[in-house]
Design an enzyme around this catalytic site. Structure first.
Site, mmCIF file in Angstrom:
data_model
loop_
_atom_site.group_PDB
_atom_site.id
_atom_site.type_symbol
_atom_site.label_atom_id
_atom_site.label_comp_id
_atom_site.label_asym_id
_atom_site.label_seq_id
_atom_site.Cartn_x
_atom_site.Cartn_y
_atom_site.Cartn_z
ATOM 1 N N ARG A 60 0.865 -1.198 0.000
ATOM 2 C CA ARG A 60 0.000 0.000 0.000
ATOM 3 C C ARG A 60 0.889 1.232 0.000
ATOM 4 O O ARG A 60 0.626 2.222 -0.686
ATOM 5 C CB ARG A 60 -0.927 -0.008 1.228
ATOM 6 N N TYR A 112 -16.561 17.332 -14.707
ATOM 7 C CA TYR A 112 -16.943 15.917 -14.793
ATOM 8 C C TYR A 112 -17.998 15.600 -13.721
ATOM 9 O O TYR A 112 -17.894 16.074 -12.579
ATOM 10 C CB TYR A 112 -15.681 15.075 -14.588
ATOM 11 N N ASP A 184 -7.513 18.975 -13.999
ATOM 12 C CA ASP A 184 -7.811 17.626 -14.459
ATOM 13 C C ASP A 184 -7.466 17.572 -15.949
ATOM 14 O O ASP A 184 -8.157 18.160 -16.782
ATOM 15 C CB ASP A 184 -9.292 17.337 -14.207
ATOM 16 N N LYS A 209 -8.764 6.528 -18.955
ATOM 17 C CA LYS A 209 -9.103 7.044 -20.278
ATOM 18 C C LYS A 209 -7.905 6.888 -21.223
ATOM 19 O O LYS A 209 -7.447 5.793 -21.438
ATOM 20 C CB LYS A 209 -9.593 8.491 -20.148
HETATM 21 C C1 LIG Z 1 -13.416 9.588 -16.003
HETATM 22 C C2 LIG Z 1 -13.027 10.903 -15.495
HETATM 23 C C3 LIG Z 1 -12.741 11.099 -14.134
HETATM 24 C C4 LIG Z 1 -12.890 10.006 -13.101
HETATM 25 O O1 LIG Z 1 -11.974 8.988 -13.314
HETATM 26 P P1 LIG Z 1 -12.233 7.456 -12.898
HETATM 27 O O2 LIG Z 1 -10.994 6.787 -13.317
HETATM 28 O O3 LIG Z 1 -13.470 7.017 -13.640
HETATM 29 O O4 LIG Z 1 -12.458 7.439 -11.425
HETATM 30 C C5 LIG Z 1 -12.346 12.361 -13.722
HETATM 31 N N1 LIG Z 1 -12.237 13.376 -14.593
HETATM 32 C C6 LIG Z 1 -12.511 13.231 -15.900
HETATM 33 C C7 LIG Z 1 -12.365 14.405 -16.820
HETATM 34 C C8 LIG Z 1 -12.914 12.000 -16.403
HETATM 35 O O5 LIG Z 1 -13.198 11.867 -17.703
#
Ligand SMILES: *Cc1c(COP(=O)(O)O)cnc(C)c1O
Length: 396
Positions: A60, A112, A184, A209
């Site tokens: 961890r 998001y 982000d 993604k």
């Molecule tokens: C998918 C996404 C998230 C969240 O990510 P997860 O891996 O699904 O927890 C946060 N910000 C954006 C812009 C996203 O597309």
């Protein structure tokens, strides 16, 4: 490229991102010569004497597969430090862990959905306050700041209208108020946009993604040049425990190797599809930052190296007709999420944005007939052909 300290980062700087995506953080195993980072499926580590270990005590706290991924991602963002988490949401949660009751956050009104949810449905209960503003309006950002504002959280390009936020100016506003600026960077990826170079303090990613890139893993990451912040993030990795396992870390490392080639094709395909859509008589509007008609085109041209694989468009059609279009595609899969090699299509009104009341949705510019696509890396003629047949089958 073995350690994540500044000296090694500087050594990395000799190489371009296409080279670093393959090599950074990935020295052959000294014992066996194995080229690829092993999946260290392991929870605990031998100590020679109490406290005398070889860098790892418990997985961890740290795991060698995860370390290689953290170094690789830090290199891609030109960051000194990287930390990985179990999901993009776990990364976002970690940034919020920095705050205390009474603190205030300024953020975008089109962040998001999961980000909006953790802000309003988790952290408002812990007495954090959030103000949601149109981030393309720098005055609105400035006006939202208060004495208690500790964080500016933003995305660019945003979902689903691909609004573009001026990162450099936003970071300046945050710093003038002694607040952190976190971005982000999931939609753009470090191949197209590196917010730390533009003044941001923290970059957050959903590795699920484009960085993973194959729709087969969930993960998150935080990158920074600030040693103290990185230490806090490491503390939260260990104290909260939302870390990725070695299998997930391995899969993302596999993905980042091809990030540059995949992104080149995502961008080229998206730009051709955007141009085709713009010339179609049943398409009312196309949202793609690469189009000169897009309101964020100029800023995107300055802060991005290309315009990405995400776009959306409005049809001259009812909600039901648009639903038929997204149901009738054969190459595009009807699904939420984004960033994989395969093309996905979705309709925000009845799907990703269904929780927003219709009036509010329309006010935010999300028409019933809006369709969002995550353009994959298939042959672009097959993608355009698929949209064409779906339009013909569905639009009266
Ligand atoms: C998918 C996404 C998230 C969240 O990510 P997860 O891996 O699904 O927890 C946060 N910000 C954006 C812009 C996203 O597309």
């Amino acid at each position: 490229m073995t350690d994540s300290g500044r000296d090694d980062r500087d050594a990395d700087d000799r190489y371009r991102i296409e080279t670093r995506s393959i090599h950074a953080g990935q020295e052959p195993d000294p014992e066996t010569g194995a080229l690829m980072t092993p999946i260290h499926a392991n929870s605990t580590y031998e100590q020679d004497a109490p406290g005398d270990h070889r860098g790892y005590e418990y997985s961890r706290t740290g795991n060698p597969t995860r370390t290689d991924l953290e170094e690789n991602l830090a290199s891609l963002e030109n960051a000194d430090y990287g930390r990985c988490f179990a999901s993009g949401m776990a990364s976002i949660n970690t940034v919020l862990n920095l705050l205390s009751a009474g603190d205030h956050v300024v953020t975008g009104n089109d962040v998001y959905g999961g980000t909006h949810r953790i802000f309003t449905q988790v952290y408002e209960d812990y007495d954090l306050e959030f103000t949601f503003v149109d981030m393309t309006d720098l005055e609105a950002i400035e006006d939202a700041f208060r004495e208690e504002t500790e964080l500016l959280w933003l995305e660019t390009p945003t979902n689903p209208l691909m609004s573009v936020v001026d990162i450099e100016s936003a970071a300046e506003i945050a710093h003038a108020h002694d607040a952190l600026c976190a971005i982000d960077n999931t939609f753009a990826t470090p191949y197209l946009q590196r917010p730390l170079e533009l003044g941001a303090d923290v970059v957050s990613h959903s590795l699920t993604k484009y960085l993973g890139g194959h729709s087969d893993v969930v993960g998150g990451a935080l990158l920074t040049n600030d040693e103290e912040l990185d230490e806090r993030f490491g503390f939260y990795q260990n104290a909260v425990g939302a870390t990725p396992g070695p299998f997930e870390s391995f899969l993302v490392l596999r993905g980042t190797k091809t990030l540059p080639v995949r992104m080149d094709r995502h961008c080229r395909n998206a730009s051709e599809i955007a141009a085709w859509l713009q010339g179609h008589p049943r398409v009312e509007r196309v949202y793609y930052p690469g189009l000169e008609s897009h309101p964020g085109h100029e800023i995107a041209s300055e802060q991005m190296d290309d315009f990405g694989g995400m776009l959306s468009f409005e049809l001259d059609a009812s909600l039901e007709e648009a639903s038929e279009v997204v149901s009738n595609t054969e190459v595009f899969t009807l699904a939420e999420s984004l960033g994989g090699v395969e093309s996905l299509i979705e309709q925000p009104a009845p799907m990703t944005h269904a929780a927003i009341p219709r009036e509010e949705r329309l006010e935010a510019g999300l028409q019933d007939s809006l369709i969002r696509v995550s353009v994959g890396i298939e042959h672009v003629d097959d993608l355009i052909g698929d949209l064409k047949q779906a339009f013909e089958a569905s639009l009266k």
